[in-house]
Design a protein around this motif. Sequence first.
Motif, PDB file in Angstrom:
ATOM      1  N   GLY A  45       0.806  -1.208   0.000  1.00  0.00           N
ATOM      2  CA  GLY A  45       0.000   0.000   0.000  1.00  0.00           C
ATOM      3  C   GLY A  45       0.844   1.266   0.000  1.00  0.00           C
ATOM      4  N   GLY A  46       1.962   1.237   0.730  1.00  0.00           N
ATOM      5  CA  GLY A  46       2.854   2.382   0.762  1.00  0.00           C
ATOM      6  C   GLY A  46       3.440   2.695  -0.598  1.00  0.00           C
ATOM      7  N   ALA A  47       3.788   1.641  -1.343  1.00  0.00           N
ATOM      8  CA  ALA A  47       4.316   1.834  -2.696  1.00  0.00           C
ATOM      9  C   ALA A  47       3.266   2.458  -3.599  1.00  0.00           C
ATOM     10  CB  ALA A  47       4.788   0.501  -3.269  1.00  0.00           C
ATOM     11  N   ILE A 110      -7.688   0.320  -9.284  1.00  0.00           N
ATOM     12  CA  ILE A 110      -8.461   0.647 -10.490  1.00  0.00           C
ATOM     13  C   ILE A 110      -8.259   2.113 -10.870  1.00  0.00           C
ATOM     14  CG2 ILE A 110     -10.813   0.917 -11.388  1.00  0.00           C
ATOM     15  CD1 ILE A 110     -11.558  -1.546  -9.638  1.00  0.00           C
ATOM     16  N   GLY A 111      -8.242   2.981  -9.855  1.00  0.00           N
ATOM     17  CA  GLY A 111      -8.009   4.399 -10.116  1.00  0.00           C
ATOM     18  C   GLY A 111      -6.650   4.662 -10.733  1.00  0.00           C
ATOM     19  N   ALA A 112      -5.613   3.990 -10.232  1.00  0.00           N
ATOM     20  CA  ALA A 112      -4.263   4.169 -10.780  1.00  0.00           C
ATOM     21  C   ALA A 112      -4.204   3.718 -12.241  1.00  0.00           C
ATOM     22  CB  ALA A 112      -3.256   3.385  -9.937  1.00  0.00           C
ATOM     23  N   ILE A 206      -3.417  -3.377  -5.738  1.00  0.00           N
ATOM     24  CA  ILE A 206      -4.141  -4.637  -5.953  1.00  0.00           C
ATOM     25  C   ILE A 206      -3.512  -5.770  -5.145  1.00  0.00           C
ATOM     26  CG2 ILE A 206      -4.676  -6.405  -7.683  1.00  0.00           C
ATOM     27  CD1 ILE A 206      -5.083  -4.048  -9.668  1.00  0.00           C
ATOM     28  N   LEU A 207      -2.195  -5.821  -5.085  1.00  0.00           N
ATOM     29  CA  LEU A 207      -1.525  -6.833  -4.263  1.00  0.00           C
ATOM     30  C   LEU A 207      -1.859  -6.653  -2.785  1.00  0.00           C
ATOM     31  CD1 LEU A 207       1.993  -7.035  -5.974  1.00  0.00           C
ATOM     32  CD2 LEU A 207       0.320  -8.887  -5.782  1.00  0.00           C
ATOM     33  N   ALA A 208      -1.898  -5.398  -2.317  1.00  0.00           N
ATOM     34  CA  ALA A 208      -2.256  -5.135  -0.918  1.00  0.00           C
ATOM     35  C   ALA A 208      -3.658  -5.640  -0.618  1.00  0.00           C
ATOM     36  CB  ALA A 208      -2.154  -3.635  -0.630  1.00  0.00           C
ATOM     37  N   GLY A 209      -4.588  -5.384  -1.536  1.00  0.00           N
ATOM     38  CA  GLY A 209      -5.955  -5.845  -1.355  1.00  0.00           C
ATOM     39  C   GLY A 209      -6.049  -7.359  -1.296  1.00  0.00           C
ATOM     40  N   LEU A 210      -5.288  -8.041  -2.126  1.00  0.00           N
ATOM     41  CA  LEU A 210      -5.304  -9.505  -2.135  1.00  0.00           C
ATOM     42  C   LEU A 210      -4.762 -10.078  -0.827  1.00  0.00           C
ATOM     43  CD1 LEU A 210      -4.150 -10.236  -5.802  1.00  0.00           C
ATOM     44  CD2 LEU A 210      -6.406 -10.690  -4.821  1.00  0.00           C
ATOM     45  N   VAL A 211      -3.722  -9.460  -0.284  1.00  0.00           N
ATOM     46  CA  VAL A 211      -3.159  -9.927   0.993  1.00  0.00           C
ATOM     47  C   VAL A 211      -4.212  -9.856   2.091  1.00  0.00           C
ATOM     48  CG1 VAL A 211      -1.500  -9.374   2.827  1.00  0.00           C
ATOM     49  CG2 VAL A 211      -0.750  -9.403   0.441  1.00  0.00           C
TER      50      VAL A 211
END
Length: 434
Positions: A45-47, A110-112, A206-211
């Motif tokens: 998320g920080g990235a 999605i916004g990015a 997206i990776l943060a959300g999956l975690v």
Amino acid sequence: MITEIEDVNNSKQPLWLQDYIDSPKKQQQLYKKTLIIVIIAQMFGGAGLTAGITVGALLVQDMLGSESVAGIQVAVSTIGSAGTALFIGWLSQRFGRRAGIAFGFFFGGIGAMGVVIATLINSFFLFFVSLFLYGAGTATNLQARYAGTDLATDKQRGTAVSMAMVSTTLGALVSPNLVDIMGEFADSIGVPTLAGPFILAAAAFILAGLVILIFLRPEPLIVSEAIANAKEKKGPLRTVQSNLEKPIINRKGFVIGITIMILTQFVMIAIMTMTPVHMKHHDFGLGEIGLVMSLHIGTMYFPSIFTGPLVDKFGRTIIAVASGVILVISGVVGAFTPPNSIMFLSITVILLGIGWNFGLISGTALLVDATPLSIRAKTQGSVDVWYALSGTVSGALSGWVVAYSSYAVLSISGSILSLLLIIIVIWFSRSQIK
């Protein structure tokens, strides 16, 4: 989700939940597991968060051709953050942290992606809609810090917030220094250079959300409320959906907490937003801008490893006052920094990051202390709306201030507001408000 709960003395909770109610050891294990999952998600998320911060204002300036509108990027994304913060808080209160946080990270991703597409087709409408959605990632990065506090004791809350935030440092430090690399990658696939970091942001969110979606089980908010109600023996246990009796909020702690958070956010966003624009105006390259911004973003989050324990040991208001003092010094240094001095610009943004960090963690701890579990997530979402809106106003005003006066005037204005913060915190802490 809890669907059938009877009287505490004639319990009929699901077995998995009863196991946590009966076992302090399992509660501690879940507390540690929750922190680990939040830490991993916050790294990604920080990235995602800092990729947009580093070049967002430059991208707006490039597309619209005016320095005075450079702050619109932060304004629009923080409006998105405000709008989604309330919904994330509602989702978390109703369905648990996992649903709310995962949703927010996915929308940020999605916004990015939308920002990248908008630059390709040169669509201002899609660009600003996408920035609005990107703001969901910002809101979620902040909301995720609350997940670690659900199972924390009064003496652990500052530390729990700090552990969730310090994990953002890795992504925050790495992401701005990939600006040149992502720009080159964007060029190689026919995407505008400044949109490159948003490709990284999309993947990271997206990776943060999956975690969170896969691993944040069982729900810490559901477990913590069940434990609290069982201890109090108030009859029927409340679930995250119910609210059988009117909760009592500690008004004094609530007011001080939200004041600290909003004012430190306002000052930080204003100076942070215009620093890359100020540097570009004085012929610094993207690599140098990325370096300075990585120092700033790193000091927004890395000091958390110390700030949390300091908040728990010395008290919330003492660290809040320290936040105001540091932000005053940051503004003064920024106002008198030679425009071509990367060293003093770095000192300005480092102090800016530390001051914001002190304010956010002390304010968050006060807010958590002041709100009962039965409405905590919903209240946190509402507070983060105002928190984000303060950034919206600040980001929009910062470009106007610099365009029609100077970066020095902006910095001095930040110092004045920080001094006001110190006065307000001291006054409220001595008042008789309950």
